[in-house]
Write a protein that holds these residues in place. Sequence first.
Motif, PDB file in Angstrom:
ATOM      1  N   LEU A 128      -4.052 127.598  12.376  1.00  0.00           N
ATOM      2  CA  LEU A 128      -4.889 126.415  12.595  1.00  0.00           C
ATOM      3  C   LEU A 128      -5.874 126.244  11.445  1.00  0.00           C
ATOM      4  O   LEU A 128      -6.106 125.139  10.969  1.00  0.00           O
ATOM      5  CB  LEU A 128      -5.655 126.548  13.917  1.00  0.00           C
ATOM      6  CG  LEU A 128      -4.813 126.485  15.181  1.00  0.00           C
ATOM      7  CD1 LEU A 128      -5.649 126.837  16.401  1.00  0.00           C
ATOM      8  CD2 LEU A 128      -4.205 125.095  15.343  1.00  0.00           C
ATOM      9  N   GLY A 185      -5.054 124.278   8.467  1.00  0.00           N
ATOM     10  CA  GLY A 185      -4.831 122.846   8.651  1.00  0.00           C
ATOM     11  C   GLY A 185      -3.408 122.547   9.074  1.00  0.00           C
ATOM     12  O   GLY A 185      -2.865 121.490   8.766  1.00  0.00           O
ATOM     13  N   ILE A 186      -2.781 123.493   9.766  1.00  0.00           N
ATOM     14  CA  ILE A 186      -1.435 123.252  10.273  1.00  0.00           C
ATOM     15  C   ILE A 186      -1.582 122.747  11.718  1.00  0.00           C
ATOM     16  O   ILE A 186      -2.310 123.340  12.499  1.00  0.00           O
ATOM     17  CB  ILE A 186      -0.600 124.550  10.256  1.00  0.00           C
ATOM     18  CG1 ILE A 186      -0.571 125.137   8.839  1.00  0.00           C
ATOM     19  CG2 ILE A 186       0.818 124.298  10.737  1.00  0.00           C
ATOM     20  CD1 ILE A 186      -0.003 126.538   8.761  1.00  0.00           C
ATOM     21  N   PRO A 187      -0.896 121.637  12.051  1.00  0.00           N
ATOM     22  CA  PRO A 187      -1.002 121.118  13.421  1.00  0.00           C
ATOM     23  C   PRO A 187      -0.544 122.159  14.442  1.00  0.00           C
ATOM     24  O   PRO A 187       0.305 122.999  14.146  1.00  0.00           O
ATOM     25  CB  PRO A 187      -0.060 119.915  13.431  1.00  0.00           C
ATOM     26  CG  PRO A 187       0.130 119.564  12.003  1.00  0.00           C
ATOM     27  CD  PRO A 187      -0.044 120.804  11.204  1.00  0.00           C
ATOM     28  N   LYS A 236       3.078 122.933  15.157  1.00  0.00           N
ATOM     29  CA  LYS A 236       3.774 123.627  14.068  1.00  0.00           C
ATOM     30  C   LYS A 236       3.352 125.085  13.984  1.00  0.00           C
ATOM     31  O   LYS A 236       4.143 125.950  13.634  1.00  0.00           O
ATOM     32  CB  LYS A 236       3.488 122.922  12.740  1.00  0.00           C
ATOM     33  CG  LYS A 236       4.660 122.120  12.262  1.00  0.00           C
ATOM     34  CD  LYS A 236       4.454 121.610  10.859  1.00  0.00           C
ATOM     35  CE  LYS A 236       5.666 120.816  10.444  1.00  0.00           C
ATOM     36  NZ  LYS A 236       5.415 120.068   9.213  1.00  0.00           N
TER      37      LYS A 236
END
Lengths: 288, 257
Positions: free
Chosen positions: A181, A184-186, A189
């Motif tokens: 997280l 900046g990974i959704p 994903k």
Amino acid sequence: MKKSALFQFAERKYPYRKLKNVLILSTLYLSAMLAVTFLGAVFAYVVMRGVPGLSLSFLTELPKPVGEEGGGMANALLGSLELVFLASSLGIVWGVMVGVYLSEFGREKMASSVRFATELLNSVPSIVIGVFVYVILVKPLKTFSTLAGAVALGVLMVPTIARTTEEILKMMPVHFREAGLALGIPRWKVILKVVVRGSIPGITTGVILAVARVAGETAPLLFTALNNRFWQFGLFEPIASLPVQIYTYAISPFEEWHTQAWAGALILVLFVFAINLCTRVLLAKRSQ
Amino acid sequence: MVDHNSELVLETKGLKAYFGDNLAVRGVDFKVHSNSVTAIIGPSGCGKSTFIRCLNRLHEEVPGARAEGSVRLKDQDIYAKDMDPVMVRRQIGMVFQKANPFPGMTIFENVVAGLKLAGIRKKSFLEETAERSLTHAALWDEVKNKLHQPATSLSGGQQQRLCIARTLAIDPPVLLMDEPTSALDPISTSKIEELILQIKKHVTIVIVTHNMQQAARVSDYTAFFLLGELVEFDETSKMFTVPKDKRTEQYVTGKFG
């Protein structure tokens, strides 16, 4: 020096304690040995009875009509592979998704009902699953089919895979999720590419258990895939499978068919062993 | 030396953080200057980790946790209603106390994970970024010949530098570090301190640390937290020599904490 009361007590009890220790240890040891011996005996017997029936024609030829010598189970071998492959495609995807839901998204109440339902599903006798698939697929389509067999086996795989996936995902420490997280990974994903991907070795164990289980299932196939004495590759025709073919030949009155049934059983056992062994090797390689 | 004219990068006003009903950060006003290193010190449980986890909106990922107040990254309001936390985290990177390379991925895959999972596929770009990030994280020479081995084959200190490289790869203007060396030996620690001094040319750093010497060695500014409040904030040289608050003095001289 004066001995304490506890020490004197322990001293008095020592022979008894030692005896108890020996008794319990040997019981445990015997139980373990018995389990191994039992497996060994089953395997040895299947090998003994199965090997005489093995031949090239057994592995490559179709069954011969009653009364004719020879013939084999080639169509059942391939049929079983096809059924297990299709069932796995369905069961793995479905089961892993249920597991991800349970571990990552399930609100408490909803998740515990789903969890309870998968446990119940796991204890539903496989023949009942077969009857159910008969009603929803075989009857409407008016034919026994590969599809129905694969669906029945696939459903049987779901509970095992879902529960293992859930347990394994929950074991993944929260700091890996946070690291994902924080990059900046959704969220979806992070779950798919970090949490699930990192858990593949563990999930694989559940998948193998499930595959090994359904590979030998006979009852649900009796109502769904039925059997077939010929080559068959389509989705909407009855198809032969090793367990059903073994069953059919084993209850027949012909000595030669009995021999073939034993050979089929040997192949089935070897197949399940091979799946187990392959995955163990793969997992060991991965973890190096 | 501290440049007083450098622009503000991050600014919090009245920042409060809750765990359920429990107030862990009690209204903090805090400023971070560009290309500086700001250390946050304070005893365990004083809310310093919670505070920096509010800066990239990671705090709210804990069930029941929420934050109030304002955090500005240059001209953006991080807690604005239409602000996507994903976009915040792409600008404010974070390195954790425990090295956490992703399991099942190689060294290379780990470094570019943030880019690849954001959808960037161009191989040459990924390779260049990996080399540059690993170089900035002072790890390139040690791993350049084994980029495709599992990240878990590295030592603890190398894994932590890999995590720094992974964060630098997304090229964030701000980097948060939550006790990045507290699990490492002195040699690995000094390597990370050196790289902090190197990369501050490119990024603004906020570092939480329990190690007073570390704060003195690497930071330009220091903030002292106690019981969820910011007690004192000043240039590091002043904080450690002429603190204004009695409590700061007691803490930095080791009288409590």
